[in-house]
Each structure stands twice: as C-alpha cells, then as structure tokens.
Design a protein around this motif. Sequence first.
Motif, PDB file in Angstrom:
ATOM      1  N   THR A   3      -9.576   7.138  -4.659  1.00  0.00           N
ATOM      2  CA  THR A   3      -8.256   7.691  -4.367  1.00  0.00           C
ATOM      3  C   THR A   3      -7.617   8.176  -5.654  1.00  0.00           C
ATOM      4  O   THR A   3      -7.962   7.727  -6.756  1.00  0.00           O
ATOM      5  CB  THR A   3      -7.319   6.679  -3.681  1.00  0.00           C
ATOM      6  N   ALA A  83       1.734  16.088   3.314  1.00  0.00           N
ATOM      7  CA  ALA A  83       0.614  16.156   2.378  1.00  0.00           C
ATOM      8  C   ALA A  83       0.602  17.455   1.578  1.00  0.00           C
ATOM      9  O   ALA A  83      -0.390  17.768   0.922  1.00  0.00           O
ATOM     10  CB  ALA A  83      -0.698  16.002   3.141  1.00  0.00           C
ATOM     11  N   ASP A 113      -5.882  12.347   2.580  1.00  0.00           N
ATOM     12  CA  ASP A 113      -5.298  11.008   2.559  1.00  0.00           C
ATOM     13  C   ASP A 113      -5.637  10.254   1.279  1.00  0.00           C
ATOM     14  O   ASP A 113      -4.920   9.333   0.888  1.00  0.00           O
ATOM     15  CB  ASP A 113      -5.775  10.197   3.757  1.00  0.00           C
ATOM     16  N   ASP A 114      -6.728  10.641   0.610  1.00  0.00           N
ATOM     17  CA  ASP A 114      -7.161   9.992  -0.624  1.00  0.00           C
ATOM     18  C   ASP A 114      -6.406  10.480  -1.858  1.00  0.00           C
ATOM     19  O   ASP A 114      -6.640   9.997  -2.966  1.00  0.00           O
ATOM     20  CB  ASP A 114      -8.670  10.181  -0.830  1.00  0.00           C
TER      21      ASP A 114
END
Length: 155
Positions: A3, A83, A113-114
């Motif tokens: 991440t 995002a 999402d990372d």
Amino acid sequence: MHTRPPLPPFTRDSAIEKIRLAEDAWNSCDPARIGLAYSLDTRWRNRAEFVDGREAAVALLERKWTRELDYRLIKELWAFDGARIAVRFAYEWRDDSGQWFRSYGNENWEFGDDGLMAVRLASINDRPIAASERKFHWPQGRRPDDHPGLSELGL
C-alpha cells in the motif's frame, strides 16, 4: 499487499499530503523511486503520449530528465473526491542549450484502494522564460517547507 498511504477516500488533508509526497518524489528526478507510487497497470496520458504500465511510465520519466535539466516542481491541490485528486502544477527547467522554461499543467489522478495511482492524465504547456524570470531557486531535490507555493507566487 503493498500500500502507498495516504489511502482513498481522500480528505482535504490527506489529498494535500498525497500531492506533497508526489511533488517530493518528482523533485528527486529518480524514475525508479517515482514508479513505486504507480500501479503495475497504470495508465497515463502525458501531453500527447499514452503510456500503459509502470515500466513504460518509468521509461517516459527517464527520457524526460535527459532533456529537462535542473528540474524544480511545485504541485497544488485543485479538487478531490473519493479516490480522485485534481492537481495544478508548474515546473521550471532548462534545455541543453541553456534556455529556461516554465511548464504549466493540470493532472487528474485516480487511485486504487492500495493508494497506488492507477490513472494519471496530464495536460502540460511550456513557456520559454529568461533566467531572470525563474521563481524556483531551491537546491535540486525536495522543495523547502518555507518556499512559497503556486498561489503565493501568483502562478
């Protein structure tokens, strides 16, 4: 899973942090370091060039800094949602003949999402400037915290 914080969904503060981290990385002029912020399947539009994948993005950056010398960049938040982050930026550089330029642009970023950037859409215009018109005078590398940003410089 690798991440790259801060992670979406972004707040105003986390979007500004993400932008400063990107600015710092780009001011390093280190394509391999910068590439780590992008997904393996990242998609870019950089000016009129379309890039697919992290390796191609790194190759673009390697080419970039063979012609854009003494590079100094400032990025600033324009907008954010979930995002996505919209950024405006300016950077100064010179070519191998000594001609200085200020390049102005806008970027639209989309993250997984990372926290890795999956999409980067950049529109950039170059303006020749005299050396006396330069506004970015810090040593190569990270912009000092006390150096004015784009708004403070009237850009």
